[in-house]
Scaffold this motif. Sequence first.
Motif, PDB file in Angstrom:
ATOM      1  N   MET A   1     -46.171 -24.869  -5.521  1.00  0.00           N
ATOM      2  CA  MET A   1     -44.787 -24.400  -5.374  1.00  0.00           C
ATOM      3  C   MET A   1     -43.955 -25.479  -4.679  1.00  0.00           C
ATOM      4  SD  MET A   1     -44.623 -21.558  -6.811  1.00  0.00           S
ATOM      5  CE  MET A   1     -44.121 -19.914  -6.463  1.00  0.00           C
ATOM      6  N   LEU A   2     -42.730 -25.701  -5.172  1.00  0.00           N
ATOM      7  CA  LEU A   2     -41.890 -26.759  -4.622  1.00  0.00           C
ATOM      8  C   LEU A   2     -41.593 -26.555  -3.143  1.00  0.00           C
ATOM      9  CD1 LEU A   2     -39.266 -27.345  -7.472  1.00  0.00           C
ATOM     10  CD2 LEU A   2     -41.085 -28.880  -6.734  1.00  0.00           C
ATOM     11  N   GLU A   3     -41.423 -25.293  -2.730  1.00  0.00           N
ATOM     12  CA  GLU A   3     -41.031 -25.045  -1.339  1.00  0.00           C
ATOM     13  C   GLU A   3     -42.091 -25.468  -0.335  1.00  0.00           C
ATOM     14  OE1 GLU A   3     -41.667 -20.871  -3.208  1.00  0.00           O
ATOM     15  OE2 GLU A   3     -41.108 -22.893  -3.841  1.00  0.00           O
ATOM     16  N   GLN A   4     -43.321 -25.714  -0.799  1.00  0.00           N
ATOM     17  CA  GLN A   4     -44.355 -26.230   0.098  1.00  0.00           C
ATOM     18  C   GLN A   4     -44.098 -27.688   0.476  1.00  0.00           C
ATOM     19  OE1 GLN A   4     -48.454 -25.466  -1.090  1.00  0.00           O
ATOM     20  NE2 GLN A   4     -47.754 -23.855  -2.478  1.00  0.00           N
ATOM     21  N   PHE A   5     -43.319 -28.382  -0.347  1.00  0.00           N
ATOM     22  CA  PHE A   5     -43.133 -29.814  -0.148  1.00  0.00           C
ATOM     23  C   PHE A   5     -41.680 -30.223   0.068  1.00  0.00           C
ATOM     24  CE2 PHE A   5     -46.732 -29.049  -3.011  1.00  0.00           C
ATOM     25  CZ  PHE A   5     -47.758 -29.614  -2.278  1.00  0.00           C
ATOM     26  N   PHE A   6     -40.730 -29.404  -0.407  1.00  0.00           N
ATOM     27  CA  PHE A   6     -39.324 -29.773  -0.340  1.00  0.00           C
ATOM     28  C   PHE A   6     -38.505 -28.593   0.180  1.00  0.00           C
ATOM     29  CE2 PHE A   6     -41.214 -32.242  -3.791  1.00  0.00           C
ATOM     30  CZ  PHE A   6     -40.846 -33.542  -3.436  1.00  0.00           C
ATOM     31  N   SER A   7     -37.452 -28.924   0.925  1.00  0.00           N
ATOM     32  CA  SER A   7     -36.560 -27.893   1.467  1.00  0.00           C
ATOM     33  C   SER A   7     -35.461 -27.607   0.446  1.00  0.00           C
ATOM     34  CB  SER A   7     -35.943 -28.359   2.789  1.00  0.00           C
ATOM     35  OG  SER A   7     -36.951 -28.543   3.763  1.00  0.00           O
ATOM     36  N   ILE A   8     -35.675 -26.559  -0.337  1.00  0.00           N
ATOM     37  CA  ILE A   8     -34.719 -26.174  -1.357  1.00  0.00           C
ATOM     38  C   ILE A   8     -34.365 -24.705  -1.161  1.00  0.00           C
ATOM     39  CG2 ILE A   8     -34.301 -25.953  -3.845  1.00  0.00           C
ATOM     40  CD1 ILE A   8     -36.320 -28.209  -4.282  1.00  0.00           C
ATOM     41  N   ASP A   9     -33.098 -24.410  -1.186  1.00  0.00           N
ATOM     42  CA  ASP A   9     -32.607 -23.054  -0.982  1.00  0.00           C
ATOM     43  C   ASP A   9     -33.281 -22.081  -1.955  1.00  0.00           C
ATOM     44  OD1 ASP A   9     -30.511 -20.811  -1.700  1.00  0.00           O
ATOM     45  OD2 ASP A   9     -29.905 -21.604   0.262  1.00  0.00           O
ATOM     46  N   GLN A  10     -33.686 -20.920  -1.447  1.00  0.00           N
ATOM     47  CA  GLN A  10     -34.395 -19.941  -2.268  1.00  0.00           C
ATOM     48  C   GLN A  10     -33.535 -19.418  -3.417  1.00  0.00           C
ATOM     49  OE1 GLN A  10     -37.651 -18.872  -2.254  1.00  0.00           O
ATOM     50  NE2 GLN A  10     -37.950 -20.572  -0.816  1.00  0.00           N
ATOM     51  N   LEU A  12     -31.305 -21.114  -4.962  1.00  0.00           N
ATOM     52  CA  LEU A  12     -31.284 -22.203  -5.944  1.00  0.00           C
ATOM     53  C   LEU A  12     -32.571 -22.214  -6.753  1.00  0.00           C
ATOM     54  CD1 LEU A  12     -29.783 -24.620  -7.112  1.00  0.00           C
ATOM     55  CD2 LEU A  12     -30.702 -26.022  -5.247  1.00  0.00           C
ATOM     56  N   LEU A  13     -33.688 -21.980  -6.093  1.00  0.00           N
ATOM     57  CA  LEU A  13     -34.963 -21.919  -6.808  1.00  0.00           C
ATOM     58  C   LEU A  13     -34.993 -20.753  -7.801  1.00  0.00           C
ATOM     59  CD1 LEU A  13     -37.489 -22.682  -3.910  1.00  0.00           C
ATOM     60  CD2 LEU A  13     -36.994 -24.123  -5.896  1.00  0.00           C
TER      61      LEU A  13
END
Length: 425
Positions: A1-10, A12-13
């Motif tokens: 999952m991207l959120e494990q590695f990058f800070s991206i708004d939920q 937006l995901l």
Amino acid sequence: MLEQFFSIDQKLLALAKQAEQEAKPAFDRIDEIAAHNEAKVLKAFIDNHVSESHFVGSTGYGYGDRGREVLDAVFAQALGAEDALVRHNFVSGTHALTVALFGVLRAGDILASITGKPYDTMEEVIGIRGEGNGSLKDFGVDYVQADLSEAGEPDFEAIRSAVKGAKVAYIQRSRGYSLRPSLTVEKIGEIVRAVREVNPDAIVLVDNCYGEFVEKEEPLAVGADLIVGSLIKNAGGAIAQTGGYIAGRKDLVELCSYRLTAPGCGKEVGCTLNQSRGMFMGLFFAPSVVASALKTSCFALKLFEKLGFEVYPRCGDVRTDIIAAIRLGTPEGLIAFCQGIQKGSPVDAFVAPEPWDMPGYESEVIMAAGAFTMGASIELSADAPLKEPYAVWLQGGITYNSGKTGILLAAQSMLEKNLISLESE
């Protein structure tokens, strides 16, 4: 999952997940074309008996370099050409186009650009800008131009008028720094037929940059005489470290080779050093890599359309090149987007790109390109001149998942600067 590695708004995901689902029909079409082109390229390798011995680089004059000769033959077959000139010492697509134009044009000839004003870097080559720099104009080649219609489509009446008496009819397949539609191979065929109606002897030359392997056929299949491109775009598959190609009619390719080397020497000289393996391998991977770039592009188009921006083309449109444009509306939007793309790059992700006076361009340009090969626009990159309509031109993505991450980081960068809003989503 991207959120494990990058800070991206939920939020937006979540929006990205919707965009990806809606893009699936386009993805399926891209995969089908890639399978066709992979088979075509593989057949070219097999038919021309490629072996490990062809990867060994020559030095000096390069006499009898079988790798160079077989590489030309493989490219020619894969692109549907009689012959090809594929060399690492083409420094860019602009250089390859320059060699082709100087190769076939002579003093007193007319060059007709029939798809409007060409890409910025070609202006000084032709002589639209600059004086006394060795342009075609300086060598006595005249220039005429058939502008596109207001809708950005070929104006066939203007084309027929412009090519009367012209030696070369010049077509730019991709959109360049404009929002006009890129030209499909089918549309190029219509243009070629219009040229032939009034000037059957005209040499139809297509700037094929960004278009290779996006469709099942190349412009040579619909009557073009020469196509020209760069190996740090589609045809090099993100593996070729440099280079370009000219492909098409054998007699014209020979003339171009005399311009690249010397009259009487042509294709028979030119050492390959240690570049052959990368050019062979790049071509082999090209259809697959182009498919990844197109999927990255389709995802970006769908996501930013859902964020409320104008996009060119739309995700579901038939594609003929890897370039997409997103109208961001402000200089701040351009800068934030490009800085986000840079953050998602495997190389130089820590760098923050800024606008600068880039050689060959009329206005300041911002460019995000954290690539393994400098300037390789088959790798995820984005660039834009800081002028109206403040659109960013996006290309590349050698793997879809890494490309998608770069697009999301671009959106996140804009979100953090309050340049987009997710409240209505």
